[in-house]
Design a protein around this motif. Structure first.
Motif, PDB file in Angstrom:
ATOM      1  N   LEU A  64       0.825  -1.207   0.000  1.00 16.18           N
ATOM      2  CA  LEU A  64       0.000   0.000   0.000  1.00 16.18           C
ATOM      3  C   LEU A  64       0.861   1.261   0.000  1.00 16.18           C
ATOM      4  CD1 LEU A  64      -2.855   1.188   0.175  1.00 16.18           C
ATOM      5  CD2 LEU A  64      -2.661   1.061   2.670  1.00 16.18           C
ATOM      6  N   CYS A  65       1.924   1.248   0.794  1.00 18.00           N
ATOM      7  CA  CYS A  65       2.814   2.421   0.821  1.00 18.00           C
ATOM      8  C   CYS A  65       3.506   2.629  -0.516  1.00 18.00           C
ATOM      9  CB  CYS A  65       3.841   2.259   1.938  1.00 18.00           C
ATOM     10  SG  CYS A  65       3.133   2.257   3.601  1.00 18.00           S
ATOM     11  N   VAL A  66       3.958   1.546  -1.138  1.00 15.51           N
ATOM     12  CA  VAL A  66       4.621   1.666  -2.443  1.00 15.51           C
ATOM     13  C   VAL A  66       3.643   2.190  -3.489  1.00 15.51           C
ATOM     14  CG1 VAL A  66       5.672   0.336  -4.312  1.00 15.51           C
ATOM     15  CG2 VAL A  66       6.365  -0.070  -1.959  1.00 15.51           C
ATOM     16  N   THR A  67       2.395   1.728  -3.460  1.00 21.39           N
ATOM     17  CA  THR A  67       1.404   2.189  -4.433  1.00 21.39           C
ATOM     18  C   THR A  67       1.075   3.665  -4.231  1.00 21.39           C
ATOM     19  OG1 THR A  67       0.476  -0.035  -4.425  1.00 21.39           O
ATOM     20  CG2 THR A  67      -0.858   1.700  -5.405  1.00 21.39           C
ATOM     21  N   VAL A  68       0.926   4.086  -2.977  1.00 23.31           N
ATOM     22  CA  VAL A  68       0.669   5.507  -2.707  1.00 23.31           C
ATOM     23  C   VAL A  68       1.831   6.361  -3.181  1.00 23.31           C
ATOM     24  CG1 VAL A  68       0.382   7.190  -0.843  1.00 23.31           C
ATOM     25  CG2 VAL A  68      -0.890   5.050  -0.788  1.00 23.31           C
ATOM     26  N   LEU A  69       3.039   5.875  -2.986  1.00 28.32           N
ATOM     27  CA  LEU A  69       4.206   6.615  -3.449  1.00 28.32           C
ATOM     28  C   LEU A  69       4.245   6.709  -4.970  1.00 28.32           C
ATOM     29  CD1 LEU A  69       6.855   8.018  -2.596  1.00 28.32           C
ATOM     30  CD2 LEU A  69       7.984   5.789  -2.753  1.00 28.32           C
ATOM     31  N   LEU A  70       3.881   5.608  -5.653  1.00 29.62           N
ATOM     32  CA  LEU A  70       3.884   5.636  -7.119  1.00 29.62           C
ATOM     33  C   LEU A  70       2.797   6.566  -7.661  1.00 29.62           C
ATOM     34  CD1 LEU A  70       4.469   1.867  -8.011  1.00 29.62           C
ATOM     35  CD2 LEU A  70       6.059   3.762  -8.319  1.00 29.62           C
ATOM     36  N   PHE A  71       1.592   6.467  -7.123  1.00 29.37           N
ATOM     37  CA  PHE A  71       0.474   7.244  -7.653  1.00 29.37           C
ATOM     38  C   PHE A  71       0.542   8.719  -7.212  1.00 29.37           C
ATOM     39  CE2 PHE A  71      -1.180   3.273  -8.891  1.00 29.37           C
ATOM     40  CZ  PHE A  71      -2.270   3.469  -9.723  1.00 29.37           C
ATOM     41  N   SER A  78      -3.279   7.225 -12.179  1.00 28.12           N
ATOM     42  CA  SER A  78      -4.545   7.657 -11.595  1.00 28.12           C
ATOM     43  C   SER A  78      -5.578   6.562 -11.825  1.00 28.12           C
ATOM     44  CB  SER A  78      -5.039   8.976 -12.209  1.00 28.12           C
ATOM     45  OG  SER A  78      -5.274   8.818 -13.600  1.00 28.12           O
ATOM     46  N   GLY A  79      -6.678   6.654 -11.093  1.00 23.86           N
ATOM     47  CA  GLY A  79      -7.748   5.678 -11.244  1.00 23.86           C
ATOM     48  C   GLY A  79      -7.778   4.707 -10.084  1.00 23.86           C
ATOM     49  N   ALA A  80      -8.998   4.410  -9.611  1.00 25.56           N
ATOM     50  CA  ALA A  80      -9.151   3.518  -8.466  1.00 25.56           C
ATOM     51  C   ALA A  80      -8.804   2.076  -8.820  1.00 25.56           C
ATOM     52  CB  ALA A  80     -10.584   3.595  -7.940  1.00 25.56           C
TER      53      ALA A  80
END
Length: 501
Positions: A64-71, A78-80
């Motif tokens: 989750l942290c890696v995804t938040v950092l990427l997005f 972008s996009g859910a």
């Protein structure tokens, strides 16, 4: 050198001149005693461990942290949907790395695939819960009213409140149509599946190909075929019977394919054993194959029912639409629950939309009830018995045991025990023993090669005193096994005098 006295449990100094074999034996005894003292703990194959739980939660937080950092910072994503997919892939990668720190490659692959399967199962369960919950929530306004289940829409309009009108006509129409379709589909589908499974050949391969092609048949095509043949060709009117024919066309290939797959799973040694006992093919199928695959056949019928009960376009073409209750499937139009849901939901009025979602909830409940009934009829799988089936099997075993015991018990006795006064004071043995030897006590037979007695001499048996009244007659020594007994029905013959006793 020190050894342990197993009886005293204290180490002692071994003598210097002790042989090496004695030392090795003592060491082996020490190892055996130590192994016996350790507790016998079972090896843990699977289950939840603390390190596994920490790895899963740690990998999930890291992904989750890696995804938040990427997005948010590194990439213009972008996009859910993309966010959740990226987070899940990052979670799998980090979880594989954490698992690889403690396990080998095979264990890592096993853990990762386990997580993937659990994720797929949870996703499907969440989707099912969301569909059922959303439908029931939107229909909560119509379901509490009793008139919703007992009235039709003949006297109710779109602007009427929920206290007027209902879906009784759609519920009855659905039950009648699906009953007609099941009456056609179940015998034909199971018979065709048995044919494909038991009689292989060119024609069976052709039939299997046609069945597989019919599974992709659009429902509107089935409705058009019944409409063209039954209504336009034969001049019949739109009715529930025509809709049942159209639904059966959609259900038949599903039932045949599923039943064929289930029948293939029946072990071949069961049918071979039945045929080895002399049973014909039809009896083997009826008493061995079908009972073994009963649970799977019930599932096949449920799959076909779920396909046919939700059809809308064939019903609209062949049965029409009506707002009144019609219980005659051969006369007049009839409506089903899916068609009623379609007509209710397309209305802009909130009350009609609530009726539509309420009808959809009732349709799901009806499918659930049919599924439960089919599972009860189908029972458990082969090798698994419930309490009622176990009691029935025990009663059948007791009946078989009694029948086998009666078959091995002699039911006819050739000779019965007679009275001592009836037939010369002798008792005849029961059963068939009287056919082989006389009831009289055995007497010794003299050797024929021995010289005969003189006229003035008597044999020891002739010198024996006569028995008194009420006393049994004296008996001679029993004959050896290697000598011949005379088996006349009336007694033995004395070779010295030629008289028959």
């Amino acid at each position: 050198m020190t050894v342990v006295d197993l009886e005293k449990g204290a180490p002692q100094d071994a003598p210097q001149d002790a042989p090496k074999s004695t030392t090795v034996i003592a060491s082996a005894e020490i190892s055996a005693a130590s192994a016996a003292a350790l507790p016998d703990l079972p090896r843990r194959i699977g289950g939840v461990t603390r390190s596994g739980v920490l790895s899963v939660f740690g990998a999930a937080a890291s992904g989750l942290c890696v995804t938040v950092l990427l997005f948010g910072e590194l990439a213009p994503f972008s996009g859910a949907l993309g966010f959740f997919v990226t987070a899940y892939l990052a979670f799998l990668g980090i979880y594989a790395v954490l698992t690889g720190l403690e396990e080998d490659g095979q264990a890592v692959r096993d853990r990762v695939m386990t997580v993937v399967l659990w994720s797929a199962g949870g996703l499907m369960f969440a989707a099912l819960t969301m569909v059922v919950g959303f439908t029931a929530w939107r229909g909560r306004e119509a379901l509490p009213h009793a008139n919703f289940f007992t009235q039709d829409m003949q006297a109710a309009g779109p602007l009427d409140p929920l206290t007027n009108g209902g879906i009784a006509h759609a519920m009855l129409g659905t039950l009648i149509m699906i009953a007609i379709a099941l009456a056609i589909t179940v015998p034909l589908g199971l018979a065709c599946a048995v044919y494909l499974n038991q009689i292989p050949g060119r024609f069976s391969r052709f039939v299997r190909t046609i069945v597989e092609a019919m599974t992709a048949l659009p429902s509107i095509v089935a409705g058009l075929m019944v409409y063209a043949v039954w209504i336009l060709g034969l001049g019949m009117q739109k009715s529930g019977l025509a809709a049942g024919f159209a639904i059966s066309v959609m259900m038949l290939p599903i039932v045949i394919r599923a039943a064929d797959v289930v029948l293939r799973l029946v072990p071949g040694n069961l049918t071979e054993a039945s045929e080895a006992l002399g049973a014909p093919r039809w009896r083997t199928v009826w008493h061995v194959v079908l009972p073994t695959a009963r649970s799977g056949l019930a599932t096949a019928v449920i799959l076909g029912t779920a396909r046919g009960i939700g059809e809308t376009s064939p019903v609209l073409l062949t049965a029409g639409f009506t707002a009144a209750l019609n219980a005659d499937p051969t006369n007049g139009p009839m409506v089903s629950l899916p068609l009623a849901v379609f007509n209710f939901v397309k209305s802009p009025e909130p009350t009609m939309i609530a009726r539509g979602f309420g009808a959809a909830a009732v349709l799901m409940a009806l499918v659930l009830v049919l599924f439960v009934i089919a599972r009860v009829i189908g029972g458990r799988g082969p090798g698994h018995q419930n309490k009622r089936q176990a009691r029935r099997a025990a009663r059948a075993s007791r009946r078989d045991t009694t029948r086998f015991a009666d078959l091995h018990t002699p039911g006819l006795q050739l000779f019965e025990t007679g009275s001592p006064e009836g037939d010369g004071g002798t008792e005849r043995p029961e059963g068939g023993a009287g056919l082989h030897q006389s009831a009289a006590p055995p007497r010794s037979v003299p050797n024929p090669d021995a010289p005969a007695a003189d006229d003035g001499e008597q044999s020891p048996e002739d010198n024996a005193p006569a028995p008194a009244d009420g006393e049994p007659a004296p008996q001679g020594p029993p004959a050896p096994d290697n000598e011949t007994r005379t088996g006349g029905a009336g007694g033995n013959t004395d070779p010295a005098t030629g008289d028959s006793h």
